[in-house]
Write a protein that holds these residues in place. Structure first.
Motif, short mmCIF file in Angstrom:
data_model
loop_
_atom_site.label_atom_id
_atom_site.label_comp_id
_atom_site.label_asym_id
_atom_site.label_seq_id
_atom_site.Cartn_x
_atom_site.Cartn_y
_atom_site.Cartn_z
N ARG A 124 0.90 -1.11 0.05
CA ARG A 124 0.01 -0.28 -0.11
C ARG A 124 0.83 1.47 -0.07
NH1 ARG A 124 0.08 2.73 4.87
NH2 ARG A 124 0.76 1.50 6.77
N ASN A 125 0.46 2.33 -0.38
CA ASN A 125 1.06 3.69 -0.40
C ASN A 125 1.06 4.23 0.85
OD1 ASN A 125 1.82 3.30 -3.29
ND2 ASN A 125 -0.22 4.52 -4.05
N SER A 126 2.22 4.78 1.33
CA SER A 126 2.33 5.41 2.73
C SER A 126 2.46 6.68 2.38
CB SER A 126 3.52 4.75 3.30
OG SER A 126 4.59 5.28 2.71
N PHE A 127 2.24 7.60 3.45
CA PHE A 127 2.28 9.04 3.53
C PHE A 127 3.82 9.47 3.34
CE2 PHE A 127 -1.71 8.45 5.79
CZ PHE A 127 -2.32 9.27 4.88
N ARG A 128 4.90 8.61 3.57
CA ARG A 128 6.33 8.95 3.54
C ARG A 128 6.81 9.30 2.06
NH1 ARG A 128 10.98 5.24 3.80
NH2 ARG A 128 12.76 6.67 4.48
N MET A 129 7.41 10.06 1.65
CA MET A 129 7.79 10.48 0.39
C MET A 129 9.23 9.67 0.18
SD MET A 129 4.84 11.48 -0.80
CE MET A 129 5.51 12.12 -2.26
N VAL A 130 9.41 9.39 -0.87
CA VAL A 130 11.05 8.93 -1.31
C VAL A 130 11.31 9.66 -2.64
CG1 VAL A 130 10.73 6.60 -0.02
CG2 VAL A 130 10.12 6.61 -2.44
N SER A 131 12.87 9.55 -2.88
CA SER A 131 13.10 9.94 -4.05
C SER A 131 12.80 9.15 -5.38
CB SER A 131 14.62 10.14 -4.12
OG SER A 131 14.92 11.19 -2.94
N SER A 132 12.48 10.01 -6.37
CA SER A 132 12.23 8.87 -7.67
C SER A 132 12.61 9.81 -8.75
CB SER A 132 10.75 8.71 -7.56
OG SER A 132 10.18 8.15 -8.96
N ARG A 133 12.83 9.06 -9.78
CA ARG A 133 13.50 9.77 -11.10
C ARG A 133 12.37 10.27 -11.95
NH1 ARG A 133 17.50 5.34 -14.27
NH2 ARG A 133 18.96 5.30 -12.56
N GLN A 134 11.18 9.79 -11.71
CA GLN A 134 9.70 10.48 -12.44
C GLN A 134 8.73 10.17 -11.69
OE1 GLN A 134 9.42 8.56 -16.29
NE2 GLN A 134 11.19 9.72 -17.31
N GLY A 135 8.77 11.00 -10.49
CA GLY A 135 7.65 10.85 -9.49
C GLY A 135 6.44 11.74 -9.89
N ALA A 136 5.36 11.78 -9.00
CA ALA A 136 4.27 12.80 -9.12
C ALA A 136 4.46 14.00 -8.76
CB ALA A 136 3.06 12.00 -8.54
N ARG A 137 5.36 14.24 -7.93
CA ARG A 137 5.49 15.73 -7.21
C ARG A 137 6.98 15.93 -6.95
NH1 ARG A 137 3.76 15.46 -0.98
NH2 ARG A 137 4.99 17.52 0.03
N PRO A 138 7.32 17.26 -7.33
CA PRO A 138 8.79 17.87 -7.31
C PRO A 138 9.21 17.83 -6.09
CG PRO A 138 7.22 19.63 -7.77
CD PRO A 138 6.47 18.42 -7.74
N ASP A 139 10.50 17.35 -5.90
CA ASP A 139 11.30 17.38 -4.64
C ASP A 139 12.17 18.81 -4.68
OD1 ASP A 139 12.88 17.21 -2.32
OD2 ASP A 139 13.43 15.23 -2.72
N LEU A 140 11.47 19.63 -3.96
CA LEU A 140 11.93 21.18 -4.14
C LEU A 140 13.24 21.19 -3.35
CD1 LEU A 140 8.68 23.34 -3.55
CD2 LEU A 140 9.93 22.68 -5.67
N ARG A 141 13.36 20.54 -2.12
CA ARG A 141 14.52 20.65 -1.45
C ARG A 141 16.00 20.10 -2.34
NH1 ARG A 141 14.24 18.40 4.59
NH2 ARG A 141 13.13 20.20 4.80
N GLU A 142 15.52 18.80 -2.86
CA GLU A 142 16.83 18.28 -3.56
C GLU A 142 17.17 18.99 -4.89
OE1 GLU A 142 18.94 16.10 -2.73
OE2 GLU A 142 18.06 15.97 -0.85
N THR A 143 16.18 19.67 -5.56
CA THR A 143 16.31 20.40 -6.70
C THR A 143 17.21 21.84 -6.38
OG1 THR A 143 14.26 19.66 -7.67
CG2 THR A 143 15.19 21.64 -8.58
#
Length: 371
Positions: free
Chosen positions: A156-175
């Motif tokens: 199941r999908n959790s609320f925890r986010m992990v890095s991904s090459r093509q995710g659904a949401r941008p990772d502003l901090r890493e960008t």
């Protein structure tokens, strides 16, 4: 047919299979075992019965019928082949019983050893044997088999986010962090997606009197699940609901089962499935334990309580759970129909209705859980 019938059906079947392999036919071990079962049914004094039993079980290709007919005439009637003029030699048969067949490299093979061995696997027979017929020693062996099962449900999908090459949401901090290497220009963008986690597995075991022939073996299955997988909850139901997760969590199965047996005070008593499920829903299930979980109920469905109550609680449970699975050891019985009031009331709210009478049935259950 004369002296060929003096041997047992097993010896005759294996010897004849060896002869067929010698003339070029492919006869795997499962075909030989089927032929043995056929010889137990037909009359060994009837040439026609034995002939057609062998042809229907040992021959897989139409082009092999002629070779089979010749081999049958030579072996079963002690005649010589018109082409070779040679009489087929008698075969030495050895019947063995193996504890395990995994290391038997010649099972179903075509070795050239003149001694023919028919190997039966005790573990394979135990997998198919009904739990109600188990001895105490077989219960220990079955626990070893069930401890190897992998109970992994759908993630199941959790609320925890992990890095991904093509995710659904941008990772502003890493960008932004990576843009510092290029003078503040966000040349490389980073993305995030939801992490996946295993769903909680909830096992509810009926330990009432009607389940006594199966409860001991199924408790070992539950213990193997609790000890071998994270996020597993275990309950026992009879006249009351008892949580036994902590007791079954020990790596020592004998100690765990002893603790569970001491904890459950209504073992082999009456059955109040509806009231027990109401207690589970009110105190644990609807509050969060069953939400998004895979709930497995192991019971024959016999209930002394009001079936309306059981139907209501099963409906509540199905609403919050990801999937509800009912395991009934009696389902394997020929002509079985869910006529018990409890089973009939619960069935409309069950996603999967499966068997639960043997280790093989438990293996199939793990596949259903993993879907």
């Amino acid at each position: 047919m004369t002296t060929a019938l003096a041997s047992s059906p097993e010896e005759m079947a294996v010897s004849f299979a060896r002869v067929l392999r010698g003339v070029g036919l492919q006869v795997p071990l499962d075909s030989v075992l089927t032929f043995v079962n056929a010889l137990d049914v037909v009359s060994l004094e009837s040439r026609s019965d034995v002939f057609w039993a062998g042809r229907s079980t040992l021959v897989r290709r139409p082009e092999d019928h002629q070779l089979f007919d010749r081999a049958f005439a030579v072996f079963w009637e002690h005649r010589t082949s018109g082409e070779t003029g040679e009489e087929l030699p008698p075969q030495k048969v050895s019947l063995l019983i193996d504890d395990e067949t995994e290391g038997d490299q010649n099972a179903g093979g075509y070795d050239t050893n003149p001694a023919v061995h028919l190997r039966f696997s005790a573990a394979e027979a135990l997998r198919k044997k009904d739990f109600a017929e188990y001895s105490d020693e077989e219960l220990h062996l079955a626990h070893d088999l069930m401890s190897k099962l992998r109970l992994v449900g759908s993630p199941r999908n959790s609320f925890r986010m992990v890095s991904s090459r093509q995710g659904a949401r941008p990772d502003l901090r890493e960008t932004i962090r990576s843009s510092l290497r290029s003078g503040g220009e966000p040349i490389r963008r980073h993305w995030q997606e939801n992490d996946e986690r295993l769903r909680r597995l909830v096992l509810i075991l009926d330990v009432s009197g009607s389940m006594e022939p199966y409860a001991r073996a199924l408790l070992r299955f539950v213990q193997a699940a609790v000890a071998g997988r994270q996020k597993v909850e275990a309950f026992a139901v009879g006249t009351r609901l008892t949580r036994i997760t902590r007791e079954l969590g020990s790596r020592d199965p004998d100690k765990a089962l002893q603790l569970a047996a001491t904890r459950v005070v209504d073992w082999s008593g009456g059955t109040r499935l509806g009231e027990c499920l109401r207690h589970f829903n009110d105190q644990w299930g609807v509050r969060g334990m069953a939400r998004g979980a895979i709930v497995v109920i192991l019971s024959d469905g016999w209930d002394r309580g009001d079936p309306v109550v059981l139907a209501e609680q099963m409906k509540r449970l199905q609403r919050v759970s990801h999937r509800t699975i009912w395991v009934n050891p009696l389902k394997v019985s020929p002509g079985y129909a869910p006529l018990a009031r409890g089973m009939a009331a619960a069935l409309p709210f069950v996603d999967n209705f499966v068997e639960g009478h043997s280790v093989e049935a438990m293996e199939e259950l793990t596949q259903v859980i993993g879907k």
